[in-house]
Scaffold this motif. Structure first.
Motif, PDB file in Angstrom:
ATOM      1  N   MET A  36      38.232  42.421  24.981  1.00  0.00           N
ATOM      2  CA  MET A  36      38.984  42.091  23.765  1.00  0.00           C
ATOM      3  C   MET A  36      40.361  42.746  23.798  1.00  0.00           C
ATOM      4  O   MET A  36      41.365  42.109  23.446  1.00  0.00           O
ATOM      5  N   MET A  37      40.414  44.009  24.216  1.00  0.00           N
ATOM      6  CA  MET A  37      41.699  44.708  24.276  1.00  0.00           C
ATOM      7  C   MET A  37      42.601  44.092  25.338  1.00  0.00           C
ATOM      8  O   MET A  37      43.771  43.799  25.078  1.00  0.00           O
ATOM      9  N   LEU A  38      42.058  43.903  26.532  1.00  0.00           N
ATOM     10  CA  LEU A  38      42.853  43.348  27.625  1.00  0.00           C
ATOM     11  C   LEU A  38      43.410  41.975  27.262  1.00  0.00           C
ATOM     12  O   LEU A  38      44.595  41.699  27.473  1.00  0.00           O
ATOM     13  N   ASN A  39      42.548  41.115  26.732  1.00  0.00           N
ATOM     14  CA  ASN A  39      42.968  39.760  26.391  1.00  0.00           C
ATOM     15  C   ASN A  39      44.017  39.759  25.275  1.00  0.00           C
ATOM     16  O   ASN A  39      45.017  39.052  25.359  1.00  0.00           O
ATOM     17  N   THR A  40      43.775  40.548  24.241  1.00  0.00           N
ATOM     18  CA  THR A  40      44.665  40.531  23.079  1.00  0.00           C
ATOM     19  C   THR A  40      46.003  41.197  23.374  1.00  0.00           C
ATOM     20  O   THR A  40      47.049  40.715  22.933  1.00  0.00           O
ATOM     21  N   PHE A  41      45.977  42.302  24.121  1.00  0.00           N
ATOM     22  CA  PHE A  41      47.217  43.017  24.418  1.00  0.00           C
ATOM     23  C   PHE A  41      47.990  42.357  25.557  1.00  0.00           C
ATOM     24  O   PHE A  41      49.140  42.679  25.811  1.00  0.00           O
ATOM     25  N   GLY A  42      47.342  41.432  26.266  1.00  0.00           N
ATOM     26  CA  GLY A  42      48.018  40.730  27.359  1.00  0.00           C
ATOM     27  C   GLY A  42      48.204  41.591  28.596  1.00  0.00           C
ATOM     28  O   GLY A  42      49.202  41.421  29.314  1.00  0.00           O
ATOM     29  N   VAL A  43      47.251  42.471  28.879  1.00  0.00           N
ATOM     30  CA  VAL A  43      47.360  43.320  30.066  1.00  0.00           C
ATOM     31  C   VAL A  43      47.328  42.428  31.302  1.00  0.00           C
ATOM     32  O   VAL A  43      46.411  41.624  31.488  1.00  0.00           O
ATOM     33  N   GLN A  44      48.350  42.573  32.124  1.00  0.00           N
ATOM     34  CA  GLN A  44      48.501  41.746  33.330  1.00  0.00           C
ATOM     35  C   GLN A  44      47.893  42.444  34.539  1.00  0.00           C
ATOM     36  O   GLN A  44      47.720  43.670  34.554  1.00  0.00           O
ATOM     37  N   LEU A  45      47.568  41.668  35.545  1.00  0.00           N
ATOM     38  CA  LEU A  45      46.986  42.220  36.764  1.00  0.00           C
ATOM     39  C   LEU A  45      47.904  43.275  37.367  1.00  0.00           C
ATOM     40  O   LEU A  45      49.126  43.221  37.206  1.00  0.00           O
ATOM     41  N   ASP A  46      47.308  44.202  38.081  1.00  0.00           N
ATOM     42  CA  ASP A  46      48.078  45.223  38.774  1.00  0.00           C
ATOM     43  C   ASP A  46      48.661  44.630  40.058  1.00  0.00           C
ATOM     44  O   ASP A  46      48.207  43.579  40.551  1.00  0.00           O
ATOM     45  N   ALA A  47      49.654  45.297  40.592  1.00  0.00           N
ATOM     46  CA  ALA A  47      50.350  44.825  41.793  1.00  0.00           C
ATOM     47  C   ALA A  47      49.350  44.528  42.911  1.00  0.00           C
ATOM     48  O   ALA A  47      48.401  45.282  43.130  1.00  0.00           O
ATOM     49  N   GLY A  48      49.565  43.403  43.571  1.00  0.00           N
ATOM     50  CA  GLY A  48      48.750  43.029  44.712  1.00  0.00           C
ATOM     51  C   GLY A  48      47.463  42.293  44.367  1.00  0.00           C
ATOM     52  O   GLY A  48      46.735  41.894  45.262  1.00  0.00           O
TER      53      GLY A  48
ATOM     54  N   ILE B 106      26.772  43.720  37.700  1.00  0.00           N
ATOM     55  CA  ILE B 106      26.374  42.374  37.271  1.00  0.00           C
ATOM     56  C   ILE B 106      26.640  42.223  35.776  1.00  0.00           C
ATOM     57  O   ILE B 106      27.208  41.223  35.329  1.00  0.00           O
ATOM     58  N   VAL B 107      26.265  43.229  35.002  1.00  0.00           N
ATOM     59  CA  VAL B 107      26.484  43.189  33.549  1.00  0.00           C
ATOM     60  C   VAL B 107      27.979  43.154  33.232  1.00  0.00           C
ATOM     61  O   VAL B 107      28.431  42.355  32.401  1.00  0.00           O
ATOM     62  N   ILE B 108      28.751  43.991  33.895  1.00  0.00           N
ATOM     63  CA  ILE B 108      30.197  44.035  33.633  1.00  0.00           C
ATOM     64  C   ILE B 108      30.858  42.718  34.015  1.00  0.00           C
ATOM     65  O   ILE B 108      31.655  42.168  33.242  1.00  0.00           O
ATOM     66  N   LEU B 109      30.538  42.209  35.182  1.00  0.00           N
ATOM     67  CA  LEU B 109      31.170  40.966  35.627  1.00  0.00           C
ATOM     68  C   LEU B 109      30.770  39.783  34.744  1.00  0.00           C
ATOM     69  O   LEU B 109      31.629  38.976  34.373  1.00  0.00           O
ATOM     70  N   ARG B 110      29.495  39.685  34.390  1.00  0.00           N
ATOM     71  CA  ARG B 110      29.078  38.565  33.528  1.00  0.00           C
ATOM     72  C   ARG B 110      29.767  38.668  32.169  1.00  0.00           C
ATOM     73  O   ARG B 110      30.254  37.674  31.635  1.00  0.00           O
ATOM     74  N   THR B 111      29.823  39.867  31.617  1.00  0.00           N
ATOM     75  CA  THR B 111      30.475  40.058  30.326  1.00  0.00           C
ATOM     76  C   THR B 111      31.963  39.721  30.417  1.00  0.00           C
ATOM     77  O   THR B 111      32.503  38.995  29.573  1.00  0.00           O
ATOM     78  N   GLY B 112      32.626  40.224  31.438  1.00  0.00           N
ATOM     79  CA  GLY B 112      34.052  39.925  31.622  1.00  0.00           C
ATOM     80  C   GLY B 112      34.309  38.442  31.788  1.00  0.00           C
ATOM     81  O   GLY B 112      35.280  37.906  31.243  1.00  0.00           O
ATOM     82  N   TYR B 113      33.428  37.771  32.534  1.00  0.00           N
ATOM     83  CA  TYR B 113      33.604  36.336  32.729  1.00  0.00           C
ATOM     84  C   TYR B 113      33.396  35.580  31.417  1.00  0.00           C
ATOM     85  O   TYR B 113      34.178  34.698  31.068  1.00  0.00           O
ATOM     86  N   LEU B 114      32.348  35.919  30.686  1.00  0.00           N
ATOM     87  CA  LEU B 114      32.086  35.258  29.407  1.00  0.00           C
ATOM     88  C   LEU B 114      33.237  35.465  28.424  1.00  0.00           C
ATOM     89  O   LEU B 114      33.540  34.572  27.629  1.00  0.00           O
ATOM     90  N   CYS B 115      33.865  36.625  28.483  1.00  0.00           N
ATOM     91  CA  CYS B 115      35.007  36.938  27.607  1.00  0.00           C
ATOM     92  C   CYS B 115      36.315  36.373  28.141  1.00  0.00           C
ATOM     93  O   CYS B 115      37.364  36.541  27.510  1.00  0.00           O
ATOM     94  N   ARG B 116      36.256  35.713  29.302  1.00  0.00           N
ATOM     95  CA  ARG B 116      37.447  35.118  29.923  1.00  0.00           C
ATOM     96  C   ARG B 116      38.526  36.173  30.179  1.00  0.00           C
ATOM     97  O   ARG B 116      39.707  35.934  29.992  1.00  0.00           O
ATOM     98  N   SER B 117      38.091  37.336  30.621  1.00  0.00           N
ATOM     99  CA  SER B 117      39.011  38.444  30.882  1.00  0.00           C
ATOM    100  C   SER B 117      39.354  38.494  32.370  1.00  0.00           C
ATOM    101  O   SER B 117      38.621  39.092  33.166  1.00  0.00           O
ATOM    102  N   GLY B 118      40.469  37.871  32.703  1.00  0.00           N
ATOM    103  CA  GLY B 118      40.903  37.846  34.094  1.00  0.00           C
ATOM    104  C   GLY B 118      41.142  39.225  34.661  1.00  0.00           C
ATOM    105  O   GLY B 118      40.824  39.504  35.824  1.00  0.00           O
ATOM    106  N   TYR B 119      41.710  40.115  33.855  1.00  0.00           N
ATOM    107  CA  TYR B 119      41.971  41.478  34.328  1.00  0.00           C
ATOM    108  C   TYR B 119      40.658  42.184  34.638  1.00  0.00           C
ATOM    109  O   TYR B 119      40.495  42.771  35.712  1.00  0.00           O
ATOM    110  N   GLU B 120      39.719  42.133  33.717  1.00  0.00           N
ATOM    111  CA  GLU B 120      38.445  42.835  33.918  1.00  0.00           C
ATOM    112  C   GLU B 120      37.711  42.267  35.122  1.00  0.00           C
ATOM    113  O   GLU B 120      37.190  43.008  35.953  1.00  0.00           O
ATOM    114  N   TRP B 121      37.639  40.953  35.205  1.00  0.00           N
ATOM    115  CA  TRP B 121      36.965  40.306  36.325  1.00  0.00           C
ATOM    116  C   TRP B 121      37.590  40.762  37.645  1.00  0.00           C
ATOM    117  O   TRP B 121      36.889  41.157  38.569  1.00  0.00           O
TER     118      TRP B 121
END
Length: 186
Positions: free
Chosen positions: A165-177, A72-87
């Motif tokens: 912050m790292m995922l968003n800034t570095f532009g890490v894209q979703l993994d295959a599938g 719950i903490v990870i998902l809420r934090t990822g969502y608030l940070c607008r991190s599509g990869y993390e979410w």
């Protein structure tokens, strides 16, 4: 997601130096494999090793939060940070530790939870907005969680803020599938 292509491309196996190969080797044997986040962070192998040490604490049984609460903490934090990869990564983990599809959808709004889960959500909101848990939110946490668990809420939200912050800034894209949640596009 903030970027539609990586600023720092994930390294292919053939492009990794011996030091980079050594840094990612433990991940090859792990349950999730060598994801784009790790292939990207391999550009800085010493940082990757340090990052994995703290991340392993957060995702282990040494974290006093139950896995469902941690997610719950990870998902809420990822969502608030607008991190599509993390979410995207943690929706599946959340389901495996007992979160329903409905609960995961409600994490976005932060509404409709019982007192203990609502306290976790409010703590994430406080930390995201002010980098501080208010007295009222702390009291709500303490009504349900030990001091160690409350500390782990802060540790977990902090870790996943950094990850986002790292995922968003570095532009890490979703993994295959994987498919990006429509609420996190753009």
């Amino acid at each position: 997601m903030h970027l539609s292509s990586p600023r720092i491309a994930p390294l292919a196996d053939s492009d990794m130096s011996p030091e980079q190969q050594a840094a990612v080797e433990p991940l090859r044997q792990g349950p999730v494999g060598l994801l784009n986040i790790f292939r990207t962070l391999a550009h800085a192998p010493e940082a990757l090793k340090a990052f994995l040490g703290w991340g392993n604490y957060i995702l282990s049984k040494r974290n006093a939060l139950a896995p469902r609460e941690r997610e719950i903490v990870i998902l809420r934090t990822g969502y608030l940070c607008r991190s599509g990869y993390e979410w995207t990564q943690h929706v599946g983990i959340g389901k495996r530790v007992g979160l329903s599809d409905e609960e995961i959808a409600r994490i976005k709004s932060g509404e409709g939870f019982g007192a203990a889960d609502a306290a976790l959500i409010r703590a994430c909101d406080d930390l995201h907005a002010r980098q501080f848990v208010s007295d009222a939110t702390w009291a709500a946490l303490k009504a349900h969680f030990s001091d160690k668990q409350c500390m782990d809420v802060v540790f977990t939200a902090g870790q996943y803020t950094q990850v986002s912050m790292m995922l968003n800034t570095f532009g890490v894209q979703l993994d295959a599938g994987q498919t990006l949640d429509p609420d996190l596009k753009g």
